[in-house]
Each structure stands twice: as structure tokens, then as C-alpha cells.
Design a protein around this motif. Structure first.
Motif, mmCIF file in Angstrom:
data_model
loop_
_atom_site.group_PDB
_atom_site.id
_atom_site.type_symbol
_atom_site.label_atom_id
_atom_site.label_comp_id
_atom_site.label_asym_id
_atom_site.label_seq_id
_atom_site.Cartn_x
_atom_site.Cartn_y
_atom_site.Cartn_z
ATOM 1 N N VAL A 53 0.754 -1.227 -0.020
ATOM 2 C CA VAL A 53 -0.047 -0.104 -0.053
ATOM 3 C C VAL A 53 0.789 1.362 -0.065
ATOM 4 O O VAL A 53 1.850 1.567 0.698
ATOM 5 C CB VAL A 53 -1.087 -0.018 1.216
ATOM 6 C CG1 VAL A 53 -1.935 1.308 1.093
ATOM 7 C CG2 VAL A 53 -1.968 -1.200 1.287
ATOM 8 N N LEU A 54 0.842 2.151 -0.941
ATOM 9 C CA LEU A 54 1.590 3.234 -1.315
ATOM 10 C C LEU A 54 0.593 4.390 -0.870
ATOM 11 O O LEU A 54 -0.032 4.988 -1.835
ATOM 12 C CB LEU A 54 2.290 3.275 -2.535
ATOM 13 C CG LEU A 54 3.122 2.206 -2.845
ATOM 14 C CD1 LEU A 54 2.646 1.294 -3.610
ATOM 15 C CD2 LEU A 54 4.359 2.829 -3.601
ATOM 16 N N PRO A 55 0.468 4.989 0.419
ATOM 17 C CA PRO A 55 -0.654 5.887 0.642
ATOM 18 C C PRO A 55 -0.360 7.285 -0.099
ATOM 19 O O PRO A 55 -1.086 8.087 -0.511
ATOM 20 C CB PRO A 55 -0.408 6.110 2.290
ATOM 21 C CG PRO A 55 0.058 5.040 2.727
ATOM 22 C CD PRO A 55 0.847 4.479 1.668
ATOM 23 N N LYS A 56 1.046 7.677 -0.476
ATOM 24 C CA LYS A 56 1.396 8.886 -0.953
ATOM 25 C C LYS A 56 0.787 8.830 -2.506
ATOM 26 O O LYS A 56 0.388 9.997 -2.939
ATOM 27 C CB LYS A 56 3.076 8.918 -0.997
ATOM 28 C CG LYS A 56 3.218 10.253 -1.796
ATOM 29 C CD LYS A 56 4.798 10.152 -2.000
ATOM 30 C CE LYS A 56 5.527 11.162 -2.749
ATOM 31 N NZ LYS A 56 7.106 11.278 -2.695
ATOM 32 N N TYR A 57 0.520 7.684 -3.144
ATOM 33 C CA TYR A 57 0.163 7.697 -4.466
ATOM 34 C C TYR A 57 -1.513 7.198 -4.279
ATOM 35 O O TYR A 57 -2.082 6.979 -5.398
ATOM 36 C CB TYR A 57 0.900 6.835 -5.317
ATOM 37 C CG TYR A 57 2.396 6.978 -5.290
ATOM 38 C CD1 TYR A 57 2.712 7.997 -6.177
ATOM 39 C CD2 TYR A 57 3.332 6.664 -4.523
ATOM 40 C CE1 TYR A 57 4.010 8.519 -6.379
ATOM 41 C CE2 TYR A 57 4.469 7.033 -4.613
ATOM 42 C CZ TYR A 57 5.034 7.944 -5.435
ATOM 43 O OH TYR A 57 6.322 8.392 -5.557
ATOM 44 N N ARG A 58 -1.918 6.884 -3.314
ATOM 45 C CA ARG A 58 -3.452 6.303 -3.136
ATOM 46 C C ARG A 58 -3.280 5.172 -3.989
ATOM 47 O O ARG A 58 -4.390 4.861 -4.609
ATOM 48 C CB ARG A 58 -4.450 7.357 -3.390
ATOM 49 C CG ARG A 58 -5.694 7.073 -3.039
ATOM 50 C CD ARG A 58 -6.419 7.769 -1.849
ATOM 51 N NE ARG A 58 -7.636 7.417 -1.618
ATOM 52 C CZ ARG A 58 -8.144 6.761 -0.500
ATOM 53 N NH1 ARG A 58 -7.120 6.646 0.558
ATOM 54 N NH2 ARG A 58 -9.244 6.501 -0.382
ATOM 55 N N ALA A 59 -2.068 4.211 -3.795
ATOM 56 C CA ALA A 59 -2.308 3.206 -4.655
ATOM 57 C C ALA A 59 -1.778 1.777 -3.659
ATOM 58 O O ALA A 59 -1.302 1.873 -2.758
ATOM 59 C CB ALA A 59 -1.110 3.343 -5.687
ATOM 60 N N THR A 60 -2.434 0.533 -4.409
ATOM 61 C CA THR A 60 -2.252 -0.675 -3.870
ATOM 62 C C THR A 60 -1.728 -1.447 -4.881
ATOM 63 O O THR A 60 -2.081 -1.308 -6.087
ATOM 64 C CB THR A 60 -3.683 -1.197 -3.366
ATOM 65 O OG1 THR A 60 -4.422 -1.476 -4.303
ATOM 66 C CG2 THR A 60 -4.162 -0.402 -2.273
ATOM 67 N N ILE A 61 -1.038 -2.550 -4.499
ATOM 68 C CA ILE A 61 -0.303 -3.399 -5.333
ATOM 69 C C ILE A 61 -0.569 -4.961 -4.840
ATOM 70 O O ILE A 61 -0.222 -5.153 -3.684
ATOM 71 C CB ILE A 61 0.972 -3.153 -5.452
ATOM 72 C CG1 ILE A 61 1.418 -1.948 -6.288
ATOM 73 C CG2 ILE A 61 1.783 -4.223 -6.664
ATOM 74 C CD1 ILE A 61 2.667 -1.411 -6.268
ATOM 75 N N PHE A 62 -1.124 -5.720 -5.836
ATOM 76 C CA PHE A 62 -1.510 -7.228 -5.542
ATOM 77 C C PHE A 62 -0.413 -7.975 -6.289
ATOM 78 O O PHE A 62 -0.151 -7.697 -7.456
ATOM 79 C CB PHE A 62 -2.689 -7.584 -5.760
ATOM 80 C CG PHE A 62 -3.786 -7.098 -4.700
ATOM 81 C CD1 PHE A 62 -4.238 -7.722 -3.607
ATOM 82 C CD2 PHE A 62 -4.625 -6.005 -5.152
ATOM 83 C CE1 PHE A 62 -5.339 -7.198 -3.075
ATOM 84 C CE2 PHE A 62 -5.539 -5.559 -4.475
ATOM 85 C CZ PHE A 62 -5.739 -6.030 -3.465
ATOM 86 N N VAL A 63 0.452 -8.903 -5.738
ATOM 87 C CA VAL A 63 1.162 -9.836 -6.303
ATOM 88 C C VAL A 63 0.654 -11.139 -6.315
ATOM 89 O O VAL A 63 0.802 -11.627 -5.254
ATOM 90 C CB VAL A 63 2.608 -9.866 -5.603
ATOM 91 C CG1 VAL A 63 3.634 -10.745 -6.641
ATOM 92 C CG2 VAL A 63 3.053 -8.404 -5.608
#
Length: 151
Positions: A53-63
Motif C-alpha cells: 500500500v502506497l498511501p502517498k500515491y493512493r495506490a495498492t499493489i497485489f502480487v
């Protein structure tokens, strides 16, 4: 066709499969961190508990592993034993993934899915190419990204 392992051996094998800190996930984490990205891990407050979870970019990544998440690629195949069990399980995983991604998108999070085949197997990409895609996506305003192997 019966299983080639005893129930105890199969149970031991299956219990060794991780849900967090998998090799593909660790490769992505290390590469993003080396490029200066900072993130939180497995935020259980978000739908699906995203791997990064990258709050600065309001982004989430699933692997995602191609088998467990039923990716339509050469690395995925339906098991030939206990077919009904596996179809129910893998279809439920797939539906849960879709539901969680939609929930995240609907509340304003951006979502990327990195498939195992993009960094492992016959059709893999160079890891730096995968991380380039993620970096470009993080800098963009796109809401969704999927990174898969070259097939």
C-alpha cells in the motif's frame, strides 16, 4: 486419478505454501524500495489486504500467483485430481479478487496486479521492466494496471 502423496504429506506440502512474503512479492518489494518507493505491507483495513500500500500515491499493489488466482496464462492449469474441489476453491478466489479490486477502486484507491508469470517462468519479463511499468503507473493518474508475462 488419486493423489501421489499420502494425506499427511499433502497436508504438510499445502501448509508450507505462503500467503505473504512470497518470492515474487519480495522481488517486487525490494525493487520498488531500491527505487525510493515507500509502502506499507498487508493493510488489513483495506479490502483484500493488498500486498503493498502506497498511501502517498493512493495506490495498492497485489502480487498474485497464477495458480491460486486463476490467471489465464501458460502457468495456470486446472488440477486433474479433486476437480470439483479445485474449481470451487479457485473460482471463489477469482471472484473474491474481483470484488476486492472493485471495492478499492470505488473508494478511490488505485490498484495494480502483478502476476507471477511476469517475473517467473518461460514468458517472464525482465524484473526492471516490470518495476518500470509499476513506476510509470504510480506517476500517472491511471486507476488500474495489470502486469503479466509476455505470451
Amino acid at each position: 486419478m488419486s493423489d501421489v502423496h499420502s494425506p499427511a504429506t499433502r497436508s504438510r506440502n499445502m501448509s508450507a505454501i505462503r500467503g505473504k512474503d512470497t518470492k515474487p512479492e519480495m522481488l517486487i518489494r525490494r525493487a520498488l524500495h531500491a527505487r525510493g518507493f515507500r509502502f506499507r505491507l498487508h493493510n488489513r483495513a483495506l479490502p483484500g489486504s493488498p500486498d503493498l500500500v502506497l498511501p502517498k500515491y493512493r495506490a495498492t499493489i497485489f502480487v498474485h500467483g497464477c495458480f491460486w488466482h486463476r490467471h489465464a496464462c501458460p502457468m495456470f492449469h486446472w488440477p486433474s485430481s479433486r476437480e470439483e474441489f479445485w474449481r470451487e476453491k479457485l473460482n471463489a478466489n477469482y471472484e473474491r479478487d474481483e470484488r476486492n479490486i472493485n471495492l478499492l477502486l470505488n473508494v478511490g484507491w488505485r490498484v495494480a496486479v502483478v502476476w507471477e508469470c511476469s517475473i517467473r517462468g518461460k514468458h517472464r519479463k525482465d524484473l526492471s521492466a516490470v518495476v518500470d511499468e509499476l513506476s510509470d503507473w504510480l506517476a500517472s493518474d491511471q486507476h488500474f494496471l495489470t502486469v503479466a508475462g509476455d505470451s
